[in-house]
Enzyme design. Sequence first.
Site, PDB file in Angstrom:
ATOM      1  N   ARG A  57       1.017  -0.959  -0.354  1.00 16.98           N
ATOM      2  CA  ARG A  57       0.387   0.016  -0.170  1.00 16.98           C
ATOM      3  C   ARG A  57       0.967   0.910  -0.034  1.00 16.98           C
ATOM      4  O   ARG A  57       0.750   2.097  -0.907  1.00 16.98           O
ATOM      5  CB  ARG A  57      -0.775   0.301   1.058  1.00 16.98           C
ATOM      6  N   THR A  58       2.103   1.425   0.513  1.00 20.05           N
ATOM      7  CA  THR A  58       2.328   2.705   0.697  1.00 20.05           C
ATOM      8  C   THR A  58       3.177   2.944  -0.605  1.00 20.05           C
ATOM      9  O   THR A  58       3.618   3.863  -1.230  1.00 20.05           O
ATOM     10  CB  THR A  58       3.988   2.546   2.099  1.00 20.05           C
ATOM     11  N   LYS A  85      23.580  -8.397  -5.843  1.00 18.63           N
ATOM     12  CA  LYS A  85      24.777  -8.596  -6.778  1.00 18.63           C
ATOM     13  C   LYS A  85      25.473  -8.173  -5.731  1.00 18.63           C
ATOM     14  O   LYS A  85      27.285  -7.279  -6.000  1.00 18.63           O
ATOM     15  CB  LYS A  85      24.980  -7.937  -8.372  1.00 18.63           C
ATOM     16  N   ARG A 107      12.150   3.500   1.414  1.00 21.99           N
ATOM     17  CA  ARG A 107      12.060   2.132   3.383  1.00 21.99           C
ATOM     18  C   ARG A 107      12.828   1.324   3.306  1.00 21.99           C
ATOM     19  O   ARG A 107      13.406   0.558   2.816  1.00 21.99           O
ATOM     20  CB  ARG A 107      10.412   1.688   2.769  1.00 21.99           C
TER      21      ARG A 107
END
Lengths: 310, 190
Positions: A57-58, A85, A107
């Site tokens: 949702r964010t 990597k 985030r």
Amino acid sequence: MTATRNLLSVADLGADGIDEVLKLTDSFVEVSQRDIARVPALRGKTVVSLFYEDSTRTRLSFETAARRLSADTMTFSVSTSSVKKGESLKDTIQTIDAMGVDAIVVRHRCSGVPWQVARWSTSAVINAGDGWHEHPTQALLDCYTIRQRLGGVAGKHIAIVGDIKHSRVARSGMIAFTALGADVTLVAPHTLLPPSLDGWPAAVSTDLDAVLPKVDVVYLLRLQNERMTEALLPSAREYTARYGLTRARAATLAEGAIVMHPGPMNRGVEIAAEVADEPYAVITQQVANGVAVRQAVLFLLLGAGGPIAA
Amino acid sequence: MAERERSLTPPLGGVFVARAQVMDGEDLRRAITRIAHEIVERNHGLDNVVLVGLQTGGVPLAYRLAEELLAIEGVDVAVGTLDVAFYRDDIGLRPVLPEAVTEVPVDLAGRTVVLIDDVLFTGRTVRAALNALADYGRAKAVQLAVMIDRGHRELPIRPDFVGKNLPTRRDEMVDVTPDGVTLGDVVPTK
């Protein structure tokens, strides 16, 4: 004017800054009701969402907000990127920065990462959740939803219930609610409270039944299943028995009180399935307001030509 | 209420210092009455006419025009308000924030929209307003009514109804209130 404008902590905004965001959100709620819910305000700007932690949702909310402002969006998801990597956070930020983006929505599972990103980047940085620390736009959309439903935040009594210890939503929410003049009570078993509550502008209780009839807002947090392994709770059923908003408990709510949840919900754990669908549960309204609030934040950082309530 | 063209306003704000009154309250009232008659004449009545006032200076004028139209024709026309902040072309160059929430009470498709503002200057506010209106539906026609046309256009925009043509210098400021119209200067506060 400062070189870069960021939204890292809701505490940086203060009451005036929060008010400014909420006022601007009104305009974007109106925009969302038009036939064409898009305005050209941020045409030519690029917003990158950099999510080191799962989110639906964010991330979708930020990307929808950016698109409704006519900004271009790019998504960086860790599972398909060079992070696999072994690229460091700093190199990733410098790579993104070199592409000339205007805002980075970040985030990360570690607290403080957005501050580090802001030091490395010339773009505006928006904290979309860092570890157990903060989630400012969630707090802003919660303030907006409370204002919309109850006419204001000042003087309201808000109970935040659940896993306070691990919750960035609780921290940002508490800061924003109290900045606007609400009384906050944190309700949780001792094992789900932080080791120290010194300096937290909130009352604490372990008895949900005693708190419920006295509040205007019950803010339920998700019981994070991954925490169950830490043996903080005997079982989910035990938690529901004492802290779940069951139908019987919901009946003790004061007239006009509302129930909020940041999602995703564990129906049947912290909230009974049927309670979540009652008209006094404003959970989908929170999601809808989330887009408008994030439009306001993006517009203030990238478009308005001045810092948020300096 | 100062006019909304703020491009000459110093970034940190200034104070409006009045120099000469150009119209008094009575002049303003007569101009509104005349414009109302012109709107009726131009549109052969008021069928499907909607007034849309631009935030913030155009809004009180829009409501006064609506009162006047009710008195003249006995028709209660719909009035909307429009804030063009999100459509401006100088976003990012200077502080641009909406003054108020936009409210368009009717579907504009097939309607004749009369845009109303207090002062017409560069034309950029009107340009933004035309783009904003398009997002509410395809109006049959858009007309423009302003109390003061002060010249210095930067875009090919021309008003349909004008209260008064007022030659100005670019650095002057025009202030329209219910008590009249004043010409003056902006003195930086710094």
